[in-house]
Design an enzyme around this catalytic site. Structure first.
Site: not given
Ligand code: DGP
Length: 115
Positions: A93, A95, A13, A30, A101, A99
């Protein structure tokens, strides 16, 4: 989680520049790259932080790490890369969906890196 931006990327979405996808993992560029190559590898399953990973997630975490050198090689960073997981407030952090990087690029990393 509908209020998680990375879950929304997994659902499709929100658009992302995807470079890899399988049943468990997704990798994409990113949106604010800190290096010529800056990828994020995420589990499709919502895990907020490394603090929230359970022992049964160990194989999934291992798959995230194992994917990093493959994607680095495939995207022009065969001489090395930096891999970082920021965790929680102290880790910076932003988000809250786990994750990894992957930072690199043919010319090497910029001297002034955020990480
Ligand atoms: P961190 O500080 O470790 O939580 O890094 C979060 C990274 O996520 C940051 O480098 C920017 C990136 N990011 C945030 N929102 C989006 C987005 O909507 N799309 C993409 N591709 N990256 C995002």
């Amino acid at each position: 989680m509908s209020d998680c931006i990375f879950c929304r990327i997994v659902e499709g979405s929100i658009p992302a520049s995807k470079v890899y996808e399988d049943e468990e993992l997704l990798a994409f560029r990113d949106i604010h790259p800190q290096a010529p190559l800056h990828l994020l590898i995420i589990p499709k399953k919502h895990i907020a932080t490394l603090f929230d990973a359970e022992p049964e997630d160990a194989a999934l975490l291992g798959r995230m790490l194992a994917l990093a050198p493959r994607l680095a090689r495939e995207h022009g960073s065969a001489d090395g890369f930096r891999s970082i997981i920021n965790t929680g407030r102290v880790g910076g952090q932003e988000v809250y969906h786990l994750h990894l990087h992957v930072l690199g690029g043919e010319q090497g990393l910029p001297a002034m890196l955020k990480y």
